[in-house]
Write an enzyme that holds these catalytic residues in place. Structure first.
Site: not given
Ligand code: BDR
Ligand code: CA
Length: 319
Positions: A239
């Protein structure tokens, strides 16, 4: 000329990939890392950020430790996804070279924004507690920044913590509300990041039998089989790296402006990003939201930077 960027982060496997690629790319100058609770406690995310800097020999980048909990709700971490201590792989514990300064991350965000006089991009890839606190200290923060890109929210798609909420917004919904309402962000949410995976054939090309190469392959494959099946993808969503890819090359994302709001109360509304697509509120747009991404470009940018850092660090280790 490289673009100054401050990264507010909670490493985290996808944060770690984003940091590696960004620290290596000539288009960006990382002026500071600020850390926040999220994937793990802020003690752990700060240790992880420092360990990453040391692993790529970038101890010149300062680190500021930030909020250890959300503004109002209880702390909620995700070690079950990202690994013990919030980060898979096996990086050595950091040493004195990356010791955080005494100043809180939120204050450093304000100080760096002022010092860069409108040129700084802020990439927020964890819960938004530090950014909301920075805005509380300096309400002119949006005008002092060139750009604020936020990984968070699920605008027109389902969440990854509840049916409506994405993890960063769910972790600190009150901070997310403040940032969405008042900080003119570009929201890079699950709509585009859920597909920001690096496919298995490219991961194979990035794996090296050296400490950083082994850690990177764990970060790129941090989803377990259940999660891959649930999302119908063949590799983990990286992400946070999509946010940094957009800062490197601003043609990676397609965005649209909308009035937006974040739910804070009740079981289902918590952390939900609400986009007024039909203009029924009559409110002005509060920011932009990413609606599509050029994934091929994203993967090219990531692969090139990751290959470079592995070559450089590998060469240093063997030379
Ligand atoms: C986001 O939540 C975290 O687990 C990841 O690092 C990312 O920033 C994705 O939903
Ligand atoms: Ca993150």
């Amino acid at each position: 000329m490289s673009r100054p960027v401050l990264i507010d982060t909670d490493p985290g496997c996808d944060d770690a990939v984003a940091l590696l690629a960004t620290l290596e790319h000539d288009a960006l100058e990382v002026v500071e890392l600020t850390t926040v609770h999220g994937n793990a406690s802020v003690d752990d995310t700060t240790r992880n950020a420092r360990a990453i800097l040391e692993a790529v020999d970038r101890t010149d980048v300062p680190v500021a430790r930030g909020a250890d909990r959300p503004l109002l709700v209880d702390l909620d971490t995700s070690e079950e996804i990202h690994g013990e201590g919030g980060l898979r792989g096996d990086l050595p514990d950091p040493g004195p070279a990356t010791e955080p300064g005494d100043v809180h991350a939120a204050r450093r965000i304000v100080e760096q924004a002022r010092a860069h006089d409108g040129d700084l991009a802020l990439a927020a890839i964890g819960p938004l507690t530090n950014v909301a606190l920075a805005h509380a200290m300096e309400p002119a923060l949006p005008e002092l920044l060139d750009d604020l890109l936020v990984m968070g929210g699920a605008a027109f798609t389902s969440g990854n913590v509840t049916p409506l909420a994405e993890a960063n917004f769910h972790s600190d919904p009150h901070a997310a509300r403040r940032v969405v309402r008042d900080c003119e962000p570009t929201i890079v949410g699950l709509d585009v990041t859920a597909r920001a995976a690096v496919p298995p054939e490219r991961i194979a090309g990035l794996t090296r039998d050296a400490p950083l190469g082994r850690a990177l392959s764990e970060w790129l494959t941090y989803y377990d089989a259940d999660r891959l099946e649930r999302y119908g993808i063949d590799a983990a969503a990286i992400h946070d790296a999509l946010v940094l890819a957009e800062l490197i090359d601003d043609g990676v994302l397609e965005t649209a402006s909308y009035p937006m709001e974040v739910g804070t109360d009740g079981d289902l509304a918590r952390g939900a990003l609400v986009v007024d697509e039909n203009g029924v509120t009559g409110d002005a747009a509060t920011g932009e939201v990413a609606v599509e991404a050029d994934y091929e470009r994203y993967r090219e940018l990531m692969s090139a930077s990751l290959e470079r850092v592995l070559e450089r660090v590998g060469a240093e280790l063997s030379g």
